[in-house]
Design a protein around this motif. Structure first.
Motif, PDB file in Angstrom:
ATOM      1  N   CYS A 155       0.830  -1.211   0.000  1.00  0.00           N
ATOM      2  CA  CYS A 155       0.000   0.000   0.000  1.00  0.00           C
ATOM      3  C   CYS A 155       0.864   1.259   0.000  1.00  0.00           C
ATOM      4  CB  CYS A 155      -0.931   0.008   1.214  1.00  0.00           C
ATOM      5  SG  CYS A 155      -0.147  -0.485   2.768  1.00  0.00           S
ATOM      6  N   CYS A 156       2.030   1.194   0.641  1.00  0.00           N
ATOM      7  CA  CYS A 156       2.873   2.370   0.866  1.00  0.00           C
ATOM      8  C   CYS A 156       4.264   2.273   0.261  1.00  0.00           C
ATOM      9  CB  CYS A 156       3.023   2.618   2.359  1.00  0.00           C
ATOM     10  SG  CYS A 156       1.448   2.907   3.181  1.00  0.00           S
ATOM     11  N   CYS A 211       1.526  -3.049   8.187  1.00  0.00           N
ATOM     12  CA  CYS A 211       2.325  -2.095   7.419  1.00  0.00           C
ATOM     13  C   CYS A 211       2.937  -1.089   8.382  1.00  0.00           C
ATOM     14  CB  CYS A 211       1.451  -1.382   6.396  1.00  0.00           C
ATOM     15  SG  CYS A 211       2.338  -0.086   5.490  1.00  0.00           S
ATOM     16  N   PHE A 213       4.343   1.679   7.752  1.00  0.00           N
ATOM     17  CA  PHE A 213       4.019   3.054   7.365  1.00  0.00           C
ATOM     18  C   PHE A 213       2.600   3.422   7.812  1.00  0.00           C
ATOM     19  CE2 PHE A 213       2.901   6.638   4.847  1.00  0.00           C
ATOM     20  CZ  PHE A 213       4.074   7.263   4.465  1.00  0.00           C
ATOM     21  N   CYS A 214       1.647   2.557   7.581  1.00  0.00           N
ATOM     22  CA  CYS A 214       0.239   2.839   7.912  1.00  0.00           C
ATOM     23  C   CYS A 214      -0.007   2.860   9.428  1.00  0.00           C
ATOM     24  CB  CYS A 214      -0.679   1.770   7.323  1.00  0.00           C
ATOM     25  SG  CYS A 214      -0.885   1.827   5.551  1.00  0.00           S
TER      26      CYS A 214
HETATM   27 ZN   LIG Z   1       0.732   0.978   4.226  1.00  0.00          ZN
END
Ligand SMILES: [Zn+2]
Length: 247
Positions: A155-156, A211, A213-214
């Motif tokens: 996603c990131c 994740c 990052f998330c």
């Molecule tokens: Zn992410």
């Protein structure tokens, strides 16, 4: 008996950008805080904090055998994987988006911790790690357990086309990449790690998911927050009392 764990930001004593469970002092947190955080984490796993080995990681594929070394908090050597066969020894890697991958021989004779950022993963650090554990434990890849820890998810993980080309040139399949709405490629590091392990014959592969990052409450992320920032620690060790080397 083998024990392993992946730390999160929760449960430590660090403050500010390092809040709260930072596992390395190289970015400015105090040694005292980091020592306390590591002690809590290792003790919770019933691993001896005094038997922990960590190295300076450089996105390579070299693996350090720590069996003949003296345990300390940090080994000032540059490697991206550590392997040991000795009870009382624990090997660890620190990350903040890169993937930590832990390996253990089912017979309990050898364990390894691997730091797999995109460079190391593409260059074959997991394959090197599997060879390192199998040779020391006298077993086949099918006799290993692997655990893939928290990293930046697809996603990131936006990347350049040259990164995609590097992976493809090293045999990683194209479906692990997709284009974002902006047209930039995203890569699935966790998926590629699991694929690499399976291709090499490892049957038992567990993926933690998530994740870095998330999930800002749970994980440090260099991409999200830059430096200074905390680091997560992923460890695996063979429980027991340390003995003097007999070799
Ligand atoms: Zn992410």
């Amino acid at each position: 008996m083998v024990a392993h764990g992946f730390s999160t930001r929760l449960g430590g004593v660090s403050s500010g950008v390092f809040h709260a469970n930072n596992m390395h002092d190289k970015k400015g947190d105090s040694k005292e805080n980091v020592t306390e955080n590591r002690q809590r984490f290792l003790t919770a796993l019933d691993l001896d904090p005094e038997g922990l080995f960590i190295v300076e990681q450089v996105h390579g594929i070299d693996i350090l055998d720590v069996d003949e070394l003296v345990p300390g908090q940090t080994v000032e050597l540059e490697y991206d994987g550590l392997v040991t066969t000795r009870p009382g020894f624990t090997v660890g890697v620190t990350t903040a988006d890169c993937l930590p991958v832990l390996l253990a021989a089912r017979n309990g004779r050898a364990v390894a911790a691997l730091h797999a950022g995109w460079r190391g993963l593409a260059a074959g650090i997991l394959t090197r790690g599997i060879e390192a554990v199998c040779s020391r434990a006298s077993c086949d890849p099918g006799d290993l357990w692997a655990a893939v820890g928290p990293g930046i998810a697809s996603c990131c993980f936006e990347i350049g086309h040259e990164v995609v080309e590097t992976f493809l040139a090293n045999g990683f399949p194209e479906p692990f990449f997709h284009a974002s709405t902006s047209g930039r490629p995203h890569g699935d590091l966790t998926g590629m790690a699991a694929w690499n392990l399976t291709r090499d014959g490892v049957v038992q592969v567990r993926q933690l998911g998530g994740c870095t990052f998330c999930e800002s409450e749970k994980y440090y992320s260099f991409r999200r927050d830059g430096w200074p920032n905390g680091l997560l620690l992923s460890v695996i060790g063979i429980r027991g009392t340390r003995q003097e080397s007999t070799r």
